[in-house]
Write a protein that holds these residues in place. Structure first.
Motif, PDB file in Angstrom:
ATOM      1  N   VAL A 123       0.835  -1.211   0.000  1.00 16.89           N
ATOM      2  CA  VAL A 123       0.000   0.000   0.000  1.00 16.89           C
ATOM      3  C   VAL A 123       0.863   1.251   0.000  1.00 16.89           C
ATOM      4  O   VAL A 123       0.665   2.167  -0.819  1.00 16.89           O
ATOM      5  N   LEU A 124       1.816   1.301   0.910  1.00 18.83           N
ATOM      6  CA  LEU A 124       2.649   2.502   1.030  1.00 18.83           C
ATOM      7  C   LEU A 124       3.482   2.744  -0.222  1.00 18.83           C
ATOM      8  O   LEU A 124       3.656   3.888  -0.651  1.00 18.83           O
ATOM      9  N   LYS A 125       3.999   1.675  -0.812  1.00 16.19           N
ATOM     10  CA  LYS A 125       4.799   1.825  -2.034  1.00 16.19           C
ATOM     11  C   LYS A 125       3.953   2.398  -3.165  1.00 16.19           C
ATOM     12  O   LYS A 125       4.412   3.240  -3.939  1.00 16.19           O
ATOM     13  N   LYS A 126       2.722   1.933  -3.270  1.00 14.97           N
ATOM     14  CA  LYS A 126       1.846   2.381  -4.360  1.00 14.97           C
ATOM     15  C   LYS A 126       1.477   3.855  -4.256  1.00 14.97           C
ATOM     16  O   LYS A 126       1.317   4.538  -5.269  1.00 14.97           O
ATOM     17  N   PHE A 127       1.342   4.337  -3.020  1.00  9.71           N
ATOM     18  CA  PHE A 127       0.837   5.696  -2.837  1.00  9.71           C
ATOM     19  C   PHE A 127       1.902   6.714  -2.429  1.00  9.71           C
ATOM     20  O   PHE A 127       1.566   7.857  -2.122  1.00  9.71           O
ATOM     21  N   THR A 128       3.159   6.310  -2.438  1.00  8.09           N
ATOM     22  CA  THR A 128       4.226   7.277  -2.160  1.00  8.09           C
ATOM     23  C   THR A 128       4.338   8.231  -3.331  1.00  8.09           C
ATOM     24  O   THR A 128       4.575   7.812  -4.469  1.00  8.09           O
ATOM     25  N   ILE A 129       4.174   9.513  -3.079  1.00  9.31           N
ATOM     26  CA  ILE A 129       4.203  10.499  -4.164  1.00  9.31           C
ATOM     27  C   ILE A 129       4.591  11.862  -3.606  1.00  9.31           C
ATOM     28  O   ILE A 129       4.298  12.189  -2.453  1.00  9.31           O
ATOM     29  N   ASN A 130       5.276  12.649  -4.422  1.00 12.28           N
ATOM     30  CA  ASN A 130       5.619  14.013  -4.057  1.00 12.28           C
ATOM     31  C   ASN A 130       4.520  14.936  -4.579  1.00 12.28           C
ATOM     32  O   ASN A 130       4.215  14.934  -5.772  1.00 12.28           O
ATOM     33  N   THR A 131       3.922  15.727  -3.694  1.00 12.45           N
ATOM     34  CA  THR A 131       2.786  16.571  -4.083  1.00 12.45           C
ATOM     35  C   THR A 131       3.167  18.046  -4.237  1.00 12.45           C
ATOM     36  O   THR A 131       2.320  18.929  -4.094  1.00 12.45           O
ATOM     37  N   SER A 132       4.427  18.305  -4.541  1.00 10.04           N
ATOM     38  CA  SER A 132       4.888  19.699  -4.629  1.00 10.04           C
ATOM     39  C   SER A 132       4.116  20.509  -5.664  1.00 10.04           C
ATOM     40  O   SER A 132       3.920  21.716  -5.499  1.00 10.04           O
ATOM     41  N   ALA A 133       3.654  19.863  -6.744  1.00 10.46           N
ATOM     42  CA  ALA A 133       2.908  20.583  -7.785  1.00 10.46           C
ATOM     43  C   ALA A 133       1.582  21.120  -7.263  1.00 10.46           C
ATOM     44  O   ALA A 133       1.002  22.037  -7.842  1.00 10.46           O
ATOM     45  N   LEU A 134       1.116  20.568  -6.149  1.00 10.36           N
ATOM     46  CA  LEU A 134      -0.169  20.967  -5.593  1.00 10.36           C
ATOM     47  C   LEU A 134      -0.038  21.876  -4.373  1.00 10.36           C
ATOM     48  O   LEU A 134      -1.036  22.296  -3.796  1.00 10.36           O
ATOM     49  N   GLN A 135       1.175  22.192  -3.976  1.00  8.68           N
ATOM     50  CA  GLN A 135       1.395  22.881  -2.706  1.00  8.68           C
ATOM     51  C   GLN A 135       0.626  24.196  -2.578  1.00  8.68           C
ATOM     52  O   GLN A 135      -0.068  24.428  -1.585  1.00  8.68           O
ATOM     53  N   SER A 136       0.741  25.066  -3.562  1.00  2.65           N
ATOM     54  CA  SER A 136       0.069  26.368  -3.463  1.00  2.65           C
ATOM     55  C   SER A 136      -1.446  26.211  -3.493  1.00  2.65           C
ATOM     56  O   SER A 136      -2.178  26.948  -2.813  1.00  2.65           O
ATOM     57  N   ASP A 137      -1.943  25.228  -4.268  1.00  6.43           N
ATOM     58  CA  ASP A 137      -3.386  24.983  -4.316  1.00  6.43           C
ATOM     59  C   ASP A 137      -3.889  24.437  -2.981  1.00  6.43           C
ATOM     60  O   ASP A 137      -4.942  24.835  -2.489  1.00  6.43           O
ATOM     61  N   TYR A 138      -3.141  23.510  -2.407  1.00  8.68           N
ATOM     62  CA  TYR A 138      -3.488  22.997  -1.079  1.00  8.68           C
ATOM     63  C   TYR A 138      -3.556  24.130  -0.063  1.00  8.68           C
ATOM     64  O   TYR A 138      -4.477  24.206   0.749  1.00  8.68           O
ATOM     65  N   ALA A 139      -2.538  24.987  -0.083  1.00  6.38           N
ATOM     66  CA  ALA A 139      -2.467  26.084   0.887  1.00  6.38           C
ATOM     67  C   ALA A 139      -3.666  27.015   0.746  1.00  6.38           C
ATOM     68  O   ALA A 139      -4.264  27.439   1.739  1.00  6.38           O
ATOM     69  N   SER A 140      -4.025  27.323  -0.500  1.00  8.16           N
ATOM     70  CA  SER A 140      -5.178  28.181  -0.754  1.00  8.16           C
ATOM     71  C   SER A 140      -6.471  27.534  -0.277  1.00  8.16           C
ATOM     72  O   SER A 140      -7.296  28.168   0.384  1.00  8.16           O
TER      73      SER A 140
END
Length: 279
Positions: A123-140
């Protein structure tokens, strides 16, 4: 937006300077840390009286291989008897209950029951991902849920599904659809109709099918539901891109070339071209 990011970075510095345990217990702090570190959140719902939970703690969560993979997530433990609001939010009625959620708390993966080390590793291997492209959207969105951020997050989740393993791509596409539904909820009827509806339809009706390899169906939808003359300027690149890739997949070189030439006039042409090579 810069102030939001800076405050989150400061929050991370405080966490790192303290000798805090690996598992967090505050859902709100976990979401902030998720934004700052570009990681998804793993939530372990448990209780002190839950024997499978205790067994999972020693046999699964405390294993070195699991610990290593957890470095790619924000780990959060929720005692269902203590944090009832969060437990009720996710209907954590049966435990152990493991979720993987994004920085806004939207569910990507959830499963009830004891998981041994090998099962959790998968499970953890499948969902390990870097979400940097979404950082500003998440923050907003974290500061105040809004239609603009929800739209951007949805499109990026669809894009994410191109690059992840095949067995989890549907999870990201479903998450994208959830955010598109939020767009409608977070905007007025007039605003949705004038500003968002066309792009929502392009993404959820056409782009989603394109990612699933249903190119003929995509072209049928585009023909019946959209008129090129009525496509808003901000949606033109996406409209041309979907046509180009669909014809390319069908090996219709003439039409693919026609829509490729149209796509080249878009300012995000190189970005679209890069995506086309992955689909």
């Amino acid at each position: 937006m810069k102030k939001i990011i800076l405050s989150i970075v400061f929050f991370v510095a405080v966490i790192q300077q303290s000798n805090a345990t690996q598992w967090m217990t505050s859902f709100e702090d976990a979401k902030k840390l998720s934004i700052a570190t570009n990681k998804l959140i793993v939530i372990d719902f448990w209780a002190t009286w839950c024997k499978p939970c205790i067994k999972m703690e020693s046999d699964t969560w405390n294993q070195p291989e699991i610990q290593e993979l957890l470095n790619g997530f924000v780990p959060l433990k929720i005692d269902i008897d203590v944090f009832r609001k969060v437990s009720n939010k996710y209907s954590a009625n049966r435990i152990p209950y493991v979720l993987i959620v994004d920085a806004n708390g939207e569910v990507i993966y959830n499963e009830t029951g004891y998981k041994d080390k090998s099962q959790m590793l998968k499970v953890l291997k499948k969902f390990t991902i870097n979400t940097s492209a979404l950082q500003s959207d998440y923050a907003s969105f974290n500061k105040e849920p809004n239609a603009e951020a929800a739209m951007s997050i949805a499109e990026k989740y669809y894009d994410t599904s191109i690059y992840v393993n095949d067995d989890v791509e549907n999870d990201y596409m479903n998450l994208a659809s959830n955010y598109l539904r939020m767009v409608k909820k977070l905007s007025t009827k007039k605003e949705y109709k004038e500003k968002y509806e066309q792009k929502v339809d392009l993404l959820d009706d056409a782009y989603r099918l394109l990612l699933r390899g249903k190119s003929e169906k995509v072209l049928e939808i585009l023909k019946n539901k959209f008129k090129e003359s009525e496509i808003a300027s901000e949606n033109k690149g996406l409209f041309d891109f979907i046509h180009f890739v669909a014809y390319k997949k069908l090996e219709d070189k003439d039409n693919a070339k026609l829509w490729y030439d149209k796509l080249k006039t878009d300012k995000n042409y190189k970005f679209y071209l890069l995506k086309s090579r992955k689909i």
